[in-house]
Design an enzyme around this catalytic site. Structure first.
Site, PDB file in Angstrom:
ATOM      1  N   GLU A  41     -70.829  55.796 -30.597  1.00 57.29           N
ATOM      2  CA  GLU A  41     -70.397  54.583 -29.905  1.00 57.29           C
ATOM      3  C   GLU A  41     -71.093  53.343 -30.419  1.00 57.29           C
ATOM      4  OE1 GLU A  41     -70.223  51.408 -26.810  1.00 57.29           O
ATOM      5  OE2 GLU A  41     -71.984  52.418 -27.672  1.00 57.29           O
ATOM      6  N   GLU A  42     -72.375  53.450 -30.700  1.00 53.29           N
ATOM      7  CA  GLU A  42     -73.149  52.269 -31.099  1.00 53.29           C
ATOM      8  C   GLU A  42     -72.808  51.767 -32.498  1.00 53.29           C
ATOM      9  OE1 GLU A  42     -74.637  50.618 -29.046  1.00 53.29           O
ATOM     10  OE2 GLU A  42     -75.466  51.872 -27.466  1.00 53.29           O
ATOM     11  N   ASP A  82     -78.242  52.903 -21.714  1.00 53.08           N
ATOM     12  CA  ASP A  82     -77.110  52.836 -22.641  1.00 53.08           C
ATOM     13  C   ASP A  82     -77.201  53.962 -23.642  1.00 53.08           C
ATOM     14  OD1 ASP A  82     -74.920  51.922 -24.050  1.00 53.08           O
ATOM     15  OD2 ASP A  82     -75.996  50.320 -25.076  1.00 53.08           O
ATOM     16  N   HIS A 138     -80.717  48.094 -25.679  1.00 50.62           N
ATOM     17  CA  HIS A 138     -80.991  47.620 -27.047  1.00 50.62           C
ATOM     18  C   HIS A 138     -82.274  46.789 -27.140  1.00 50.62           C
ATOM     19  CE1 HIS A 138     -76.431  47.855 -28.312  1.00 50.62           C
ATOM     20  NE2 HIS A 138     -76.793  48.831 -27.503  1.00 50.62           N
ATOM     21  N   HIS A 149     -71.470  58.187 -23.807  1.00 54.56           N
ATOM     22  CA  HIS A 149     -71.899  58.455 -25.183  1.00 54.56           C
ATOM     23  C   HIS A 149     -73.376  58.819 -25.232  1.00 54.56           C
ATOM     24  CE1 HIS A 149     -74.022  54.568 -26.032  1.00 54.56           C
ATOM     25  NE2 HIS A 149     -73.168  54.061 -25.160  1.00 54.56           N
ATOM     26  N   GLU A 184     -70.549  53.748 -18.692  1.00 51.49           N
ATOM     27  CA  GLU A 184     -71.564  52.788 -19.108  1.00 51.49           C
ATOM     28  C   GLU A 184     -72.255  52.274 -17.845  1.00 51.49           C
ATOM     29  OE1 GLU A 184     -72.630  51.833 -22.026  1.00 51.49           O
ATOM     30  OE2 GLU A 184     -71.090  52.479 -23.454  1.00 51.49           O
TER      31      GLU A 184
END
Length: 432
Positions: A184-185, A150, A397, A121, A209
């Site tokens: 995706e997030e 990510d 994140h 993603h 991932e």
């Protein structure tokens, strides 16, 4: 495994020597090893290009820009490329935007029969403007950048695996499909249906991932994620002079939370925890509204039905009949469940890593951490679906510490390329 790249090089030399001496250790494929080494600096440049475009899940301008870049890369590699707007079939949750980011689908036609799907993603959790303070940089064995682990590394790894296959003129697959989504997030509201359909149409799915820094392993299972939201409507009144004329939404909300506090089931891995709440506007006013939210994790798709039924039954038991209680249960992401097919394919990947690179590779069939799009790909298929073929990374994140290990580039390019080739040739014992 502090210096996996150095070990990679040493392994290649050792493997050749071991093969000469007749030991069981297999030599790496020299073509793939050489191409992986050649692609390393190019992959870093690709990472720089991707990280230098801000692409938060709600940043449509940034997502359009990065999707165009990704589409151009796969067109240059000879793929049939589509830019798909999945907004019309989006699964509408409370936080789903009206329009979601596009999906890039690139298809490469081969001469064989196996259909292989590679997914990653392009969206991140970061907001517009953060890039100015944290541009892409490489320090020692770490490449830093917002969204680099990510999951922009996943896009880069897939891109350069395809490049390596093209360089070797390898086309023994039936179709090799790349799917890169931009939501995706936020639980993939738009892309989930497409990912599920594509998963069902392919013989194997490799999801990119990132792997972990401390424990390099593939994932065969991930947790399913749901949310429960309670909205309670009461009636405001003066808290001092006329509380009896009000309907206290906070009291009813508290009752509901307390009567649903024991729904977790450690025996099955089902977890439900109330995490946020809000009520009222002033200290001296009986609150006319109150809301609360709970996080739900499941390890089996069937557990969703059970927990949803339980909360819907419990919510009927009110403390204050005059209050209006609304409950919303959202299945944000299904769990990825380990199967015999995925275990077999993971063992093949482990064998490649161990025998040809001399590196350990885990394959965890116990769900941990957050969910991923691999679960959507596995929802309607019995074919193997495996997560974490991407680079080793850290700090997803985190806003200030996200990086990937540069020395994991060559081993992961080698592994991904070998896996595509072996799946295409039917050598992975995955039951297809």
């Amino acid at each position: 495994m502090k210096f996996p790249h150095r070990k990679f090089l040493h392994t290649a030399v050792f493997a050749v020597c071991a093969a000469t001496l007749g030991t069981a250790f297999a030599a790496p494929d020299a073509r793939i090893a050489a191409l992986a080494a050649k692609q390393k600096p190019a992959l870093l440049e690709t990472l720089k290009d991707l990280v230098s475009i801000e692409s938060g899940s709600r940043d449509l301008e940034g997502l359009e820009k990065i999707s165009n870049l990704i589409a151009d890369r796969f067109k240059a590699l000879g793929g049939e490329v589509e830019l798909i707007d999945p907004s019309a079939e989006a699964y509408r949750m409370e936080d789903t935007p009206e329009k979601v980011g596009r999906v890039v689908r690139a298809t490469f036609k081969g001469t064989g029969k196996k259909k292989i799907l590679l997914i990653a993603h392009m969206d991140t959790v970061y907001t517009i403007g953060m890039l100015n303070k944290q541009p892409f940089r490489v320090e020692g064995d770490k490449a830093y950048g917002l969204g680099i682990a990510d999951d922009k590394q996943g896009i880069a790894v897939i891109t350069h695996i395809v490049s390596m296959l093209q360089a070797m003129k390898f086309k023994e697959y039936g179709t090799l499909t790349v799917l890169i989504n931009g939501d995706e997030e936020i639980s993939s509201p738009g892309a989930r249906a497409l990912i599920t359909r594509m998963g069902a149409e392919h013989d194997a799915v490799m999801s990119f991932e990132g792997a972990y820094v401390k424990e390099d392993k593939l994932s065969l299972a991930t947790a399913g994620i749901a949310s429960v939201t309670l909205h309670v409507t009461g009636k405001a009144s003066h808290a001092g002079s006329a509380p009896e004329l009000g309907v206290n939404a906070l009291y009813e909300l508290s009752h509901q939370i307390l009567q649903m506090r024991d729904l977790s089931d450690p025996a099955t891995g089902l977890k439900m925890n109330w995490t946020i709440s809000k009520s009222g506007s002033n200290r001296n006013v009986i609150p006319a509204s109150a809301t609360a939210g709970a996080d739900v994790r499941v390890l089996k798709v069937s557990d969703y039905d059970r927990i949803e039924q339980q909360v819907n039954e419990r919510v009927k038991k009110q403390l204050i009949p005059e209050a209006k209680v609304q409950l919303n249960f959202e299945r944000r992401r299904p769990p990825l469940e380990a199967t015999d097919a995925s275990r077999a394919m993971a063992r093949h990947a482990q064998q490649i890593y161990k025998d040809e690179l001399g590196l350990p590779l885990g394959a965890d069939d116990k769900a941990a951490g957050g969910g991923t799009d691999a679960a959507f790909a596995a929802l309607k298929t019995k074919a193997p679906v495996i997560e974490r073929f991407g680079l080793q990374g850290f700090g997803a994140h985190s806003a200030d510490a996200e990086y990937v290990l540069v020395d994991s580039i060559e081993p992961r390019l080698y592994l991904g390329t070998r896996m595509v080739m072996d799946i295409a040739r039917g050598k992975t014992a995955n039951g297809n």
